[in-house]
Design a protein around this motif. Structure first.
Motif, PDB file in Angstrom:
ATOM      1  N   THR A   9       0.822  -1.210   0.000  1.00  0.00           N
ATOM      2  CA  THR A   9       0.000   0.000   0.000  1.00  0.00           C
ATOM      3  C   THR A   9       0.853   1.257   0.000  1.00  0.00           C
ATOM      4  OG1 THR A   9      -1.713   1.199   1.234  1.00  0.00           O
ATOM      5  CG2 THR A   9      -0.160  -0.085   2.533  1.00  0.00           C
ATOM      6  N   ASP A  10       0.341   2.260  -0.648  1.00  0.00           N
ATOM      7  CA  ASP A  10       0.845   3.621  -0.532  1.00  0.00           C
ATOM      8  C   ASP A  10       0.240   4.185   0.755  1.00  0.00           C
ATOM      9  OD1 ASP A  10       1.962   6.117  -1.217  1.00  0.00           O
ATOM     10  OD2 ASP A  10       0.234   6.685  -2.409  1.00  0.00           O
ATOM     11  N   ILE A  11       0.680   5.359   1.185  1.00  0.00           N
ATOM     12  CA  ILE A  11       0.118   5.983   2.382  1.00  0.00           C
ATOM     13  C   ILE A  11      -0.695   7.228   2.027  1.00  0.00           C
ATOM     14  CG2 ILE A  11       0.681   7.255   4.499  1.00  0.00           C
ATOM     15  CD1 ILE A  11       0.811   4.301   4.928  1.00  0.00           C
ATOM     16  N   ASP A  12      -0.031   8.271   1.530  1.00  0.00           N
ATOM     17  CA  ASP A  12      -0.723   9.535   1.265  1.00  0.00           C
ATOM     18  C   ASP A  12      -1.716   9.368   0.122  1.00  0.00           C
ATOM     19  OD1 ASP A  12       0.559  11.135   3.251  1.00  0.00           O
ATOM     20  OD2 ASP A  12       2.369  11.076   2.026  1.00  0.00           O
ATOM     21  N   ILE A  52       4.224  -1.284   3.328  1.00  0.00           N
ATOM     22  CA  ILE A  52       4.007   0.111   2.946  1.00  0.00           C
ATOM     23  C   ILE A  52       5.158   0.537   2.048  1.00  0.00           C
ATOM     24  CG2 ILE A  52       4.029   2.492   3.804  1.00  0.00           C
ATOM     25  CD1 ILE A  52       2.682   1.409   6.382  1.00  0.00           C
ATOM     26  N   THR A  54       6.052   4.177   0.341  1.00  0.00           N
ATOM     27  CA  THR A  54       5.629   5.562   0.217  1.00  0.00           C
ATOM     28  C   THR A  54       6.789   6.474  -0.175  1.00  0.00           C
ATOM     29  OG1 THR A  54       4.594   7.420   1.387  1.00  0.00           O
ATOM     30  CG2 THR A  54       5.903   5.909   2.719  1.00  0.00           C
ATOM     31  N   GLU A  56       7.011   9.550   0.794  1.00  0.00           N
ATOM     32  CA  GLU A  56       7.309  10.404   1.945  1.00  0.00           C
ATOM     33  C   GLU A  56       8.229   9.663   2.915  1.00  0.00           C
ATOM     34  OE1 GLU A  56       6.219  13.682   2.601  1.00  0.00           O
ATOM     35  OE2 GLU A  56       5.678  13.537   0.493  1.00  0.00           O
ATOM     36  N   VAL A  61       4.631   7.967   9.747  1.00  0.00           N
ATOM     37  CA  VAL A  61       4.351   6.693   9.080  1.00  0.00           C
ATOM     38  C   VAL A  61       5.023   5.552   9.830  1.00  0.00           C
ATOM     39  CG1 VAL A  61       4.708   5.364   6.959  1.00  0.00           C
ATOM     40  CG2 VAL A  61       3.939   7.745   6.824  1.00  0.00           C
ATOM     41  N   GLN A  75      10.153   3.885   3.066  1.00  0.00           N
ATOM     42  CA  GLN A  75       9.843   5.309   2.949  1.00  0.00           C
ATOM     43  C   GLN A  75      10.870   5.989   2.047  1.00  0.00           C
ATOM     44  OE1 GLN A  75       7.963   7.454   6.224  1.00  0.00           O
ATOM     45  NE2 GLN A  75       8.845   5.898   7.581  1.00  0.00           N
ATOM     46  N   LYS A  80       8.911   2.798  -6.762  1.00  0.00           N
ATOM     47  CA  LYS A  80       8.140   1.827  -5.986  1.00  0.00           C
ATOM     48  C   LYS A  80       8.155   0.442  -6.613  1.00  0.00           C
ATOM     49  CE  LYS A  80       5.116   5.298  -3.952  1.00  0.00           C
ATOM     50  NZ  LYS A  80       3.731   5.704  -3.699  1.00  0.00           N
ATOM     51  N   GLY A 102      -2.774   2.136  -4.634  1.00  0.00           N
ATOM     52  CA  GLY A 102      -2.130   3.436  -4.755  1.00  0.00           C
ATOM     53  C   GLY A 102      -3.060   4.402  -5.436  1.00  0.00           C
ATOM     54  N   ASP A 107       2.452   5.725  -8.563  1.00  0.00           N
ATOM     55  CA  ASP A 107       1.967   4.358  -8.326  1.00  0.00           C
ATOM     56  C   ASP A 107       1.667   3.589  -9.614  1.00  0.00           C
ATOM     57  OD1 ASP A 107       1.858   4.722  -5.439  1.00  0.00           O
ATOM     58  OD2 ASP A 107       0.151   6.031  -5.836  1.00  0.00           O
TER      59      ASP A 107
END
Length: 163
Positions: A9-12, A52, A54, A56, A61, A75, A80, A102, A107
């Motif tokens: 998964t992405d975060i933001d 994760i 991401t 960032e 996170v 991070q 990715k 994403g 993504d």
């Protein structure tokens, strides 16, 4: 649909609404939805690791991932797909055996590469076109949980509510 052997998964824009909040002293804030924690729980109950990836790089996170026992955290990711490919190699699985959610340009390559791709309802239409199924929630509204639940249910299993 078979269960994936890894959920990434992405975060933001996925676990958050994509907003960046800063106060006058330079502190950064992110708002996470607690519903997403059940997505990690369900995956773990089925023996599926969660990762994760991401762009960032924040302590926020790291703290959230630690609290939820996320298995892999990357991070500051600029590529990715390369990170995911290396992780899959380390785990002895193919990228097509992984799932990823994403929401934006960074993504695209990974969404195209995985076996199961998910995109929040808040993503641009050209990103949504890469999703394998329609997700109704926006980023920051529990869409990671919705993604995991859809994967489980479409594989013919019931949600692992007890364990």
């Amino acid at each position: 649909m078979e269960l994936p052997k890894l959920i990434l998964t992405d975060i933001d824009g996925v676990w958050t609404d994509g907003g960046m909040y800063y106060d006058q002293t330079g502190n950064e804030w992110k708002k996470f939805n607690t519903y997403d924690s059940a997505g990690v729980l369900f995956a773990h109950r089925l023996g599926i690791p969660v990762g994760i990836i991401t762009g960032e790089d924040t302590e926020i996170v790291s703290r959230r991932a630690k609290k939820l026992n996320v298995d892999h955290v990357y991070q500051g990711a600029r590529d990715k797909l390369s990170i995911a490919l290396q992780l899959c190699k380390d785990l002895g699985i193919d990228i097509k055996e992984a799932a990823y959610i994403g929401d934006d340009i960074g993504d695209i390559a990974l969404l195209r590469a995985v076996g199961i791709a998910g995109v929040p309802a808040s993503a641009p239409d050209y990103i949504k076109e890469l999703s394998h199924f329609l997700l109704s929630k926006k980023g920051g509204e529990g869409v990671f949980r919705e993604f995991v639940e859809k994967i489980i249910l479409q594989s013919g299993l019931q949600l692992p509510l007890d364990k």
